[in-house]
Design an enzyme around this catalytic site. Structure first.
Site, PDB file in Angstrom:
ATOM      1  N   ASN A 217      50.380  15.574 -44.105  1.00 57.08           N
ATOM      2  CA  ASN A 217      50.765  16.995 -44.006  1.00 57.08           C
ATOM      3  C   ASN A 217      52.017  17.101 -43.138  1.00 57.08           C
ATOM      4  OD1 ASN A 217      49.932  17.380 -41.132  1.00 57.08           O
ATOM      5  ND2 ASN A 217      47.974  16.747 -42.016  1.00 57.08           N
ATOM      6  N   ASP A 286      41.564  16.484 -44.166  1.00 58.50           N
ATOM      7  CA  ASP A 286      40.155  16.762 -44.422  1.00 58.50           C
ATOM      8  C   ASP A 286      39.565  15.773 -45.418  1.00 58.50           C
ATOM      9  OD1 ASP A 286      39.641  18.935 -42.732  1.00 58.50           O
ATOM     10  OD2 ASP A 286      40.799  20.258 -44.053  1.00 58.50           O
ATOM     11  N   PRO A 312      35.993  11.902 -41.431  1.00 53.08           N
ATOM     12  CA  PRO A 312      35.099  12.297 -40.328  1.00 53.08           C
ATOM     13  C   PRO A 312      35.654  13.499 -39.571  1.00 53.08           C
ATOM     14  CG  PRO A 312      36.193  10.209 -39.849  1.00 53.08           C
ATOM     15  CD  PRO A 312      36.540  10.557 -41.256  1.00 53.08           C
ATOM     16  N   ASP A 313      34.761  14.398 -39.190  1.00 52.08           N
ATOM     17  CA  ASP A 313      35.176  15.589 -38.435  1.00 52.08           C
ATOM     18  C   ASP A 313      35.178  15.230 -36.947  1.00 52.08           C
ATOM     19  OD1 ASP A 313      35.407  17.991 -37.089  1.00 52.08           O
ATOM     20  OD2 ASP A 313      34.367  19.109 -38.654  1.00 52.08           O
ATOM     21  N   PHE A 330      41.728  23.931 -32.944  1.00 52.42           N
ATOM     22  CA  PHE A 330      42.755  24.778 -33.556  1.00 52.42           C
ATOM     23  C   PHE A 330      42.244  25.172 -34.931  1.00 52.42           C
ATOM     24  CE2 PHE A 330      46.989  24.914 -31.432  1.00 52.42           C
ATOM     25  CZ  PHE A 330      46.616  24.291 -30.256  1.00 52.42           C
ATOM     26  N   LYS A 348      31.566  25.032 -35.410  1.00 55.03           N
ATOM     27  CA  LYS A 348      31.817  23.767 -34.715  1.00 55.03           C
ATOM     28  C   LYS A 348      31.399  23.824 -33.239  1.00 55.03           C
ATOM     29  CE  LYS A 348      35.532  22.348 -37.840  1.00 55.03           C
ATOM     30  NZ  LYS A 348      36.284  21.147 -38.122  1.00 55.03           N
TER      31      LYS A 348
HETATM   32  O1  PMT Z   1      52.369  19.442 -35.097  1.00 54.63           O
HETATM   33  P1  PMT Z   1      53.210  20.687 -35.218  1.00 54.63           P
HETATM   34  O2  PMT Z   1      54.287  20.567 -36.270  1.00 54.63           O
HETATM   35  O3  PMT Z   1      53.754  21.118 -33.887  1.00 54.63           O
HETATM   36  O4  PMT Z   1      52.260  21.864 -35.737  1.00 54.63           O
HETATM   37  C1  PMT Z   1      51.198  22.301 -34.945  1.00 54.63           C
HETATM   38  C2  PMT Z   1      49.948  22.571 -35.774  1.00 54.63           C
HETATM   39  C3  PMT Z   1      50.218  23.727 -36.711  1.00 54.63           C
HETATM   40  C4  PMT Z   1      49.546  21.323 -36.577  1.00 54.63           C
HETATM   41  C5  PMT Z   1      48.788  22.902 -34.748  1.00 54.63           C
HETATM   42  O5  PMT Z   1      49.150  24.010 -33.975  1.00 54.63           O
HETATM   43  C6  PMT Z   1      47.478  23.176 -35.449  1.00 54.63           C
HETATM   44  O6  PMT Z   1      47.195  24.268 -35.909  1.00 54.63           O
HETATM   45  N1  PMT Z   1      46.631  22.117 -35.523  1.00 54.63           N
HETATM   46  C7  PMT Z   1      45.371  22.133 -36.294  1.00 54.63           C
HETATM   47  C8  PMT Z   1      45.653  21.803 -37.724  1.00 54.63           C
HETATM   48  C9  PMT Z   1      44.401  21.708 -38.572  1.00 54.63           C
HETATM   49  O7  PMT Z   1      44.201  20.707 -39.193  1.00 54.63           O
HETATM   50  O8  PMT Z   1      43.606  22.767 -38.554  1.00 54.63           O
HETATM   51  P2  PMT Z   1      42.210  22.870 -39.390  1.00 54.63           P
HETATM   52  O9  PMT Z   1      41.930  24.310 -39.380  1.00 54.63           O
HETATM   53  O10 PMT Z   1      42.340  22.178 -40.692  1.00 54.63           O
HETATM   54  O11 PMT Z   1      41.174  22.079 -38.509  1.00 54.63           O
HETATM   55  C10 PMT Z   1      40.340  22.732 -37.550  1.00 54.63           C
HETATM   56  C11 PMT Z   1      40.146  21.875 -36.341  1.00 54.63           C
HETATM   57  O12 PMT Z   1      39.373  20.721 -36.662  1.00 54.63           O
HETATM   58  C12 PMT Z   1      41.437  21.353 -35.704  1.00 54.63           C
HETATM   59  O13 PMT Z   1      41.248  21.401 -34.309  1.00 54.63           O
HETATM   60  C13 PMT Z   1      41.523  19.918 -36.199  1.00 54.63           C
HETATM   61  O14 PMT Z   1      42.201  19.071 -35.265  1.00 54.63           O
HETATM   62  C14 PMT Z   1      40.043  19.543 -36.310  1.00 54.63           C
HETATM   63  N2  PMT Z   1      39.713  18.560 -37.342  1.00 54.63           N
HETATM   64  C15 PMT Z   1      39.934  18.835 -38.672  1.00 54.63           C
HETATM   65  C16 PMT Z   1      39.537  17.920 -39.620  1.00 54.63           C
HETATM   66  C17 PMT Z   1      38.926  16.710 -39.228  1.00 54.63           C
HETATM   67  N3  PMT Z   1      38.561  15.820 -40.112  1.00 54.63           N
HETATM   68  N4  PMT Z   1      38.724  16.478 -37.927  1.00 54.63           N
HETATM   69  C18 PMT Z   1      39.095  17.360 -36.988  1.00 54.63           C
HETATM   70  O15 PMT Z   1      38.909  17.126 -35.786  1.00 54.63           O
END
Ligand code: PMT
Length: 417
Positions: A217, A286, A312-313, A330, A348
């Site tokens: 991404n 994901d 894995p989450d 985030f 979560k």
């Molecule tokens: O890196 P930059 O270019 O500065 O951009 C910053 C950002 C937009 C990437 C950052 O601010 C941000 O939003 N990060 C989270 C991106 C994300 O994957 O969000 P999500 O909504 O898909 O995931 C939710 C949360 O679960 C996140 O905290 C993520 O780190 C976590 N996650 C998701 C999937 C996974 N398999 N494991 C995780 O831990």
């Protein structure tokens, strides 16, 4: 509190003085900042020296004034890049219309404007000029642009002007400027997270499909790395578990490099027992390929399907732990940001979530960002600004919430005992 303790947690301030009649008031600003425990380095423009001598500033700041980008003896002691790094805050008071215009245009015509381009510290501009100049459309649009980039503007205020007119354009009074400076949410308490271990995931992951292709991404890692720096500056011991990014590791921060979500997961598991705060800022894929081809997948004249399985989450593996760390996630969403973020904080079991609207002009790989931070029944809006400044605001909020939670836990343990 000893002087040493005051100095340890007071920000280093680089005070830019530009050529306006209000320059003489900046002497009082230096005195007040120093009284609050800050070290102050004055940088004067040529215009400022038309109004007041550098010797006077040297006297009140107890540091040689810097006024020339090409001064070899000064540069040999501390280069302008060292100076830009030394500053916790750049305060420009008074800031002329010329200075504001140069900052808006990104010019590096003198030492002060060069420092502003070279620093990652927050910049606070205190305009002072004639009321007609202040209402000029060019000045207005330069100020708007600076605000949009995360520069704070203080004043000007209404009142008598040196030119004999009355109106907006007068510089704020020194005591008001100094009290506003210390109230800025961008000023970190250097001990707020002292003694705490923090792990931050940052950047993208790469999920291989074959030896040369992967799913990834647009995350640049800027947000996560800015958080790491701000947490470090707040006194924490910080480790970033980082996907592939082209960023330098912030000074004093440990970095563990990974590529895939599986690797990020396993590195986080190794660290998890010893951490107080976990921040999941990485854009973890994901999904990953169910199986990775050992050879390059060949092109055929037919559709191709990839079988994917969930990766894995990482975040949930941390938040689900009994007596686990304070956990911040985030939520990167293109639509219905608040609704999905609220669902994620509950699903979560997070202590806090930063809802991040993402899209072509938002979030991923941008210099600017904005966040809605949710915890308990509160929502705190952190408006659009540069990622380093946004990170400082978020770390400040995390430190406050972390300490509040720990105090409440202590009180409830005491009442049970
Ligand atoms: O890196 P930059 O270019 O500065 O951009 C910053 C950002 C937009 C990437 C950052 O601010 C941000 O939003 N990060 C989270 C991106 C994300 O994957 O969000 P999500 O909504 O898909 O995931 C939710 C949360 O679960 C996140 O905290 C993520 O780190 C976590 N996650 C998701 C999937 C996974 N398999 N494991 C995780 O831990």
């Amino acid at each position: 509190m000893s002087d040493q303790e005051i100095n340890d947690s007071s920000p280093n301030i680089l005070l830019g003085v530009t050529g306006g009649i209000a320059a003489y008031k900046s002497l009082e600003i230096v005195k007040l900042l120093r009284k609050n425990g800050s070290d102050v380095q004055v940088v004067m423009t040529k215009g400022a020296e038309e109004f007041i001598s550098s010797a006077t500033f040297q006297n009140v700041s107890s540091r040689p004034v810097r006024n020339n980008l090409w001064d070899e003896s000064a540069e040999s002691t501390m280069t302008h890049i060292d100076l830009a790094r030394w500053a916790d805050i750049v305060l420009i008071a008074p800031a002329t219309a010329h200075c504001i215009g140069s900052l808006a245009s990104g010019l590096a015509a003198d030492l002060l404007t060069t420092l502003c381009l070279a620093t990652e510290a927050p910049i606070i501009v205190v305009p002072a000029m004639n009321k007609v100049m202040w209402s000029n459309k060019a000045v207005e649009s330069n100020c708007k642009l600076l605000r949009k980039r995360g520069v704070s503007l203080l004043g000007p205020v209404y009142g008598d002007q040196a030119c004999g007119e009355i109106g907006y354009g007068r510089m704020m009074e020194p005591d008001e400027i100094v009290s506003q400076v210390y109230k800025q949410p961008i000023i970190l308490d250097k001990k707020a997270l002292a003694g705490l271990n923090i792990v931050i995931t940052a950047g993208p992951t790469r999920e291989p499909i074959d030896p040369i292709r992967y799913i990834t991404n647009r995350s640049s890692g800027k947000m996560g790395y800015s958080l790491a720096l701000a947490a470090r500056e707040s006194g924490a011991k910080v480790t970033i578990v980082s996907g592939p990014v082209s960023l330098e590791t912030p000074a004093g921060v440990n970095r563990v490099n990974v590529e895939t979500a599986e690797e990020m997961y396993s590195e986080v598991q190794k660290l998890i027992d010893d951490i107080d705060i976990f921040i999941g800022c990485a854009a973890v894929s994901d999904y990953q390929a169910k199986s990775t081809s050992l050879e390059k997948i060949k092109r055929k004249n037919s559709d191709l399907s990839l079988d994917l399985k969930p990766s894995p989450d990482i975040l949930t593996s941390v938040s689900a732990r009994d007596k686990g760390p304070f956990t911040i996630g985030f939520a990167a969403e293109t639509a219905d940001v608040m609704r999905y973020a609220k669902e994620k904080i509950a699903k979560k079991s997070l202590d806090m979530i930063a809802a991040n609207k993402v899209g072509p002009d938002h979030g991923f790989d941008q210099e600017l960002n904005s966040l809605s931070v949710i915890y308990g029944d509160k929502v705190v809006e952190l408006d659009q600004t540069s990622k380093p400044i946004l990170a400082k605001k978020l770390i400040k909020l995390i430190a406050e919430r972390y300490n509040e939670t720990r105090i409440n836990q202590q009180l409830s343990n005491d009442s049970i005992a």
